[in-house]
Design a protein around this motif. Sequence first.
Motif, mmCIF file in Angstrom:
data_model
loop_
_atom_site.group_PDB
_atom_site.id
_atom_site.type_symbol
_atom_site.label_atom_id
_atom_site.label_comp_id
_atom_site.label_asym_id
_atom_site.label_seq_id
_atom_site.Cartn_x
_atom_site.Cartn_y
_atom_site.Cartn_z
ATOM 1 N N SER A 175 0.992 -1.270 -0.115
ATOM 2 C CA SER A 175 0.197 -0.012 -0.067
ATOM 3 C C SER A 175 1.015 1.122 -0.145
ATOM 4 C CB SER A 175 -0.857 -0.050 1.292
ATOM 5 O OG SER A 175 -0.205 0.122 2.283
ATOM 6 N N GLY A 176 0.474 2.221 -0.562
ATOM 7 C CA GLY A 176 1.248 3.537 -0.862
ATOM 8 C C GLY A 176 2.171 3.458 -2.103
ATOM 9 N N ASP A 177 2.344 2.224 -2.842
ATOM 10 C CA ASP A 177 2.974 2.231 -4.114
ATOM 11 C C ASP A 177 1.801 2.813 -5.145
ATOM 12 O OD1 ASP A 177 5.259 1.504 -3.217
ATOM 13 O OD2 ASP A 177 4.823 -0.563 -3.431
ATOM 14 N N THR A 178 2.271 3.159 -6.481
ATOM 15 C CA THR A 178 1.624 3.544 -7.370
ATOM 16 C C THR A 178 2.233 2.465 -8.511
ATOM 17 O OG1 THR A 178 1.238 5.851 -6.732
ATOM 18 C CG2 THR A 178 0.788 5.432 -8.964
ATOM 19 N N VAL A 179 1.215 1.921 -9.123
ATOM 20 C CA VAL A 179 1.212 0.916 -9.999
ATOM 21 C C VAL A 179 0.652 1.340 -11.581
ATOM 22 C CG1 VAL A 179 1.230 -1.644 -10.833
ATOM 23 C CG2 VAL A 179 1.566 -1.008 -8.360
ATOM 24 N N LEU A 180 1.328 0.939 -12.830
ATOM 25 C CA LEU A 180 0.967 1.391 -13.878
ATOM 26 C C LEU A 180 0.782 -0.422 -14.426
ATOM 27 C CD1 LEU A 180 0.241 2.910 -16.506
ATOM 28 C CD2 LEU A 180 2.474 2.361 -17.276
ATOM 29 N N GLY A 243 5.644 10.147 -11.597
ATOM 30 C CA GLY A 243 5.820 8.902 -11.965
ATOM 31 C C GLY A 243 5.665 7.711 -11.217
ATOM 32 N N VAL A 244 5.131 6.512 -11.979
ATOM 33 C CA VAL A 244 4.652 5.383 -11.126
ATOM 34 C C VAL A 244 5.870 4.819 -10.451
ATOM 35 C CG1 VAL A 244 2.563 5.119 -12.306
ATOM 36 C CG2 VAL A 244 4.677 3.662 -12.864
ATOM 37 N N ASP A 245 5.679 3.965 -9.286
ATOM 38 C CA ASP A 245 6.619 3.141 -8.676
ATOM 39 C C ASP A 245 7.225 2.010 -9.494
ATOM 40 O OD1 ASP A 245 6.769 4.790 -6.202
ATOM 41 O OD2 ASP A 245 4.901 4.116 -5.858
ATOM 42 N N LEU A 246 6.194 1.386 -9.951
ATOM 43 C CA LEU A 246 6.024 -0.006 -10.686
ATOM 44 C C LEU A 246 5.266 -0.015 -11.946
ATOM 45 C CD1 LEU A 246 7.316 -2.872 -11.128
ATOM 46 C CD2 LEU A 246 5.098 -3.550 -9.932
ATOM 47 N N ALA A 261 8.582 6.897 -19.757
ATOM 48 C CA ALA A 261 8.150 8.233 -19.284
ATOM 49 C C ALA A 261 7.033 8.271 -18.332
ATOM 50 C CB ALA A 261 7.340 8.731 -20.494
ATOM 51 N N ALA A 262 6.292 7.038 -18.053
ATOM 52 C CA ALA A 262 5.267 7.027 -16.941
ATOM 53 C C ALA A 262 5.975 6.592 -15.706
ATOM 54 C CB ALA A 262 4.181 6.175 -17.446
ATOM 55 N N THR A 263 7.342 6.060 -15.692
ATOM 56 C CA THR A 263 7.838 5.542 -14.559
ATOM 57 C C THR A 263 8.812 6.506 -13.727
ATOM 58 O OG1 THR A 263 7.896 3.456 -15.368
ATOM 59 C CG2 THR A 263 9.360 3.589 -13.556
ATOM 60 N N ARG A 264 8.579 6.688 -12.449
ATOM 61 C CA ARG A 264 9.504 7.596 -11.661
ATOM 62 C C ARG A 264 11.155 7.460 -11.767
ATOM 63 N NH1 ARG A 264 11.553 5.876 -6.937
ATOM 64 N NH2 ARG A 264 10.124 4.187 -5.818
#
Length: 350
Positions: A175-180, A243-246, A261-264
Amino acid sequence: MATDPGIAPATIRAYVLERPGPAGLSLVERRLPAPAAGQVMVRMRAASLNFRDVKIFRGSYQLPVHLPLVPLSDGAGEIVAVGDGVEGLRVGDRVVCLYWEGWRSGAQLEDGDGISDRPARGRTKSAEVDGVALERAVYDACDVLPIPDEMSYEAAACLPCAGVTAWNALIGVTSGDTVLVMGSGGVSLFALQIARARGARVIATSRDEGKRLRLQELGASETVNTSAEPEWGRRVRELTGDGVDLAVDVIGDATVEQTLAATRDGGRISAVGNLSGSFISGTLLERGITARPVVVGSRRMTEELIDAMGSGGIRAVIDRSFAFGELPEALDYLASGDQFGKVLLRFDEE
Ligand SMILES: NC(=O)c1ccc[n+]([C@@H]2O[C@H](COP(=O)([O-])OP(=O)(O)OC[C@H]3O[C@@H](n4cnc5c(N)ncnc54)[C@H](OP(=O)(O)O)[C@@H]3O)[C@@H](O)[C@H]2O)c1
């Protein structure tokens, strides 16, 4: 050997792919197999298709395929005979058949944590050993896994490749992660739900507006229509700030620029789709992004996925099913990309 004689025909029907292309696929009669010591016989009840099956059928799979073979890697059914010496499995047990034969647990890479028992290539269904598009099959007992009573055969048949790949791709997500997640295929819909079940924020993309809305209904936190926004990587970055974490990349070449481009910076990419050498380029090094290849997963990962499905929130999303005699039509339908979720093959017997 323990057998249920009520359901033991002398012959079974099996698909065999002799060479790529429609003319190379035939439905043949085979003698009923018999389990040796340590093996079980499974009456197949449902099978699901993966994009890999389309590639094997067309002769464009990127890994070696040892034809002739029975196609399709993912199936579920009931045990109808048990060989000597098998412990913990009985006639009547409902099981899922595993994708990687012989890989029980541990990391996927030979140089991983040193405890993986993943065999060297040579034991993946429908590329190196027979797949599941047949009415009865014999497996080593360790290559099937009991499923819970409340799980249908159809749902179980969606797990071995698509579900387990998503589980593996999301190792470490909390939890807390952002995933694409990308598109509305089998792997991505599992990935979306697994990441949400862990409390992650999920950004999902689709090329189709109708599917984008369905991704939202399935629980995506935000969605992007990549046809309407070709520079969708920038859009994802705007949504997230940095950007997303994963990113779970199921496409590869066609999307790599937008995925990056979308990934941090410092983020991770689970490289599930087919990647060219150009992907592992200086860009990853400059930005400190870790790309981890994913090769489906182990028996242990399948157990973990089934447990997580039992605790709620994750289900197999099934688009439609075809009759056993309609495998060519099912492959054409999957290749069209029109599906939302999994495409199945039924094993109705008269
Ligand atoms: N490494 C592994 O262990 C592993 C395991 C399983 C699968 N895979 C790979 O992962 C990929 C997905 O497999 P799958 O079985 O989930 O596929 P699938 O069920 O056939 O779904 C593919 C989805 O991706 C989207 N899509 C297709 N082509 C696209 C393109 N050129 N650009 C953007 N989006 C596209 C479409 O969704 P929208 O129409 O919504 O955009 C489509 O529904 C395949 O490349 C497969 O070979 C790898």
